[in-house]
Design a protein around this motif. Structure first.
Motif, short mmCIF file in Angstrom:
data_model
loop_
_atom_site.label_atom_id
_atom_site.label_comp_id
_atom_site.label_asym_id
_atom_site.label_seq_id
_atom_site.Cartn_x
_atom_site.Cartn_y
_atom_site.Cartn_z
N LYS A 50 -27.12 56.25 1.61
CA LYS A 50 -25.94 55.54 2.10
C LYS A 50 -26.19 54.32 2.72
CE LYS A 50 -23.46 59.81 2.89
NZ LYS A 50 -22.91 60.92 4.04
N SER A 51 -25.19 53.35 2.58
CA SER A 51 -25.03 52.11 3.41
C SER A 51 -25.24 52.39 4.79
CB SER A 51 -23.91 51.54 2.95
OG SER A 51 -23.72 50.43 3.66
N ARG A 52 -25.76 51.64 5.50
CA ARG A 52 -25.82 51.58 6.99
C ARG A 52 -24.50 51.26 7.65
NH1 ARG A 52 -31.09 49.72 9.91
NH2 ARG A 52 -32.26 51.73 9.52
N THR A 53 -23.44 50.48 7.10
CA THR A 53 -22.22 50.07 7.51
C THR A 53 -21.38 50.72 6.44
OG1 THR A 53 -22.28 48.05 6.24
CG2 THR A 53 -23.13 47.89 8.49
N VAL A 54 -19.93 50.77 7.12
CA VAL A 54 -18.83 51.35 6.57
C VAL A 54 -17.66 50.48 7.18
CG1 VAL A 54 -18.28 52.97 8.59
CG2 VAL A 54 -17.55 53.41 6.23
N VAL A 55 -16.93 50.06 6.00
CA VAL A 55 -15.78 49.26 5.94
C VAL A 55 -14.44 50.41 6.60
CG1 VAL A 55 -14.09 48.09 4.90
CG2 VAL A 55 -16.26 47.88 4.33
N VAL A 56 -13.87 49.95 7.73
CA VAL A 56 -12.88 50.80 8.23
C VAL A 56 -11.38 50.02 8.39
CG1 VAL A 56 -14.46 52.34 9.63
CG2 VAL A 56 -13.47 50.18 10.75
N ARG A 57 -10.32 50.53 8.44
CA ARG A 57 -9.13 50.01 8.43
C ARG A 57 -8.60 50.37 9.45
NH1 ARG A 57 -4.39 51.21 3.86
NH2 ARG A 57 -2.89 49.53 4.70
N LEU A 58 -8.26 49.17 10.46
CA LEU A 58 -7.56 49.76 11.86
C LEU A 58 -6.19 49.14 11.85
CD1 LEU A 58 -10.40 47.25 13.69
CD2 LEU A 58 -10.14 49.67 13.75
N LEU A 59 -5.55 50.19 12.20
CA LEU A 59 -3.92 50.27 12.13
C LEU A 59 -3.38 50.06 13.57
CD1 LEU A 59 -1.64 50.86 10.04
CD2 LEU A 59 -1.84 53.04 10.99
N SER A 60 -2.45 49.12 13.81
CA SER A 60 -1.42 48.72 14.59
C SER A 60 -1.04 50.08 15.34
CB SER A 60 -0.64 47.65 14.36
OG SER A 60 0.09 47.42 15.56
N MET A 61 -1.03 50.17 16.69
CA MET A 61 -0.60 51.10 17.30
C MET A 61 1.17 50.98 17.64
SD MET A 61 -2.36 53.85 17.45
CE MET A 61 -2.47 53.58 15.64
#
Length: 59
Positions: free
Chosen positions: A6-17
């Protein structure tokens, strides 16, 4: 065959509140807690909280 590493980093999606549908994509270390960020939302033209969106199962 060897296991996949597994990769050490992960791509995440940040959604506006502000519920505008605006989002940002960032990378974070896999071992850290979920990311939150105070940043500018161009739709409401002010700084709002961005939270990491939950991933749907199967995607």
């Amino acid at each position: 065959m060897a296991k996949k590493v597994k990769s050490r980093t992960v791509v995440v999606r940040l959604l506006s509140m502000a519920l505008t549908g605006f989002f940002k994509v960032r990378t974070r270390p896999r071992t850290h807690r979920p990311l939150s960020l105070l940043s500018y939302d161009p739709i409401v033209k002010q700084r709002v909280l961005f939270l990491e969106q939950k991933r749907k199962k199967g995607h």
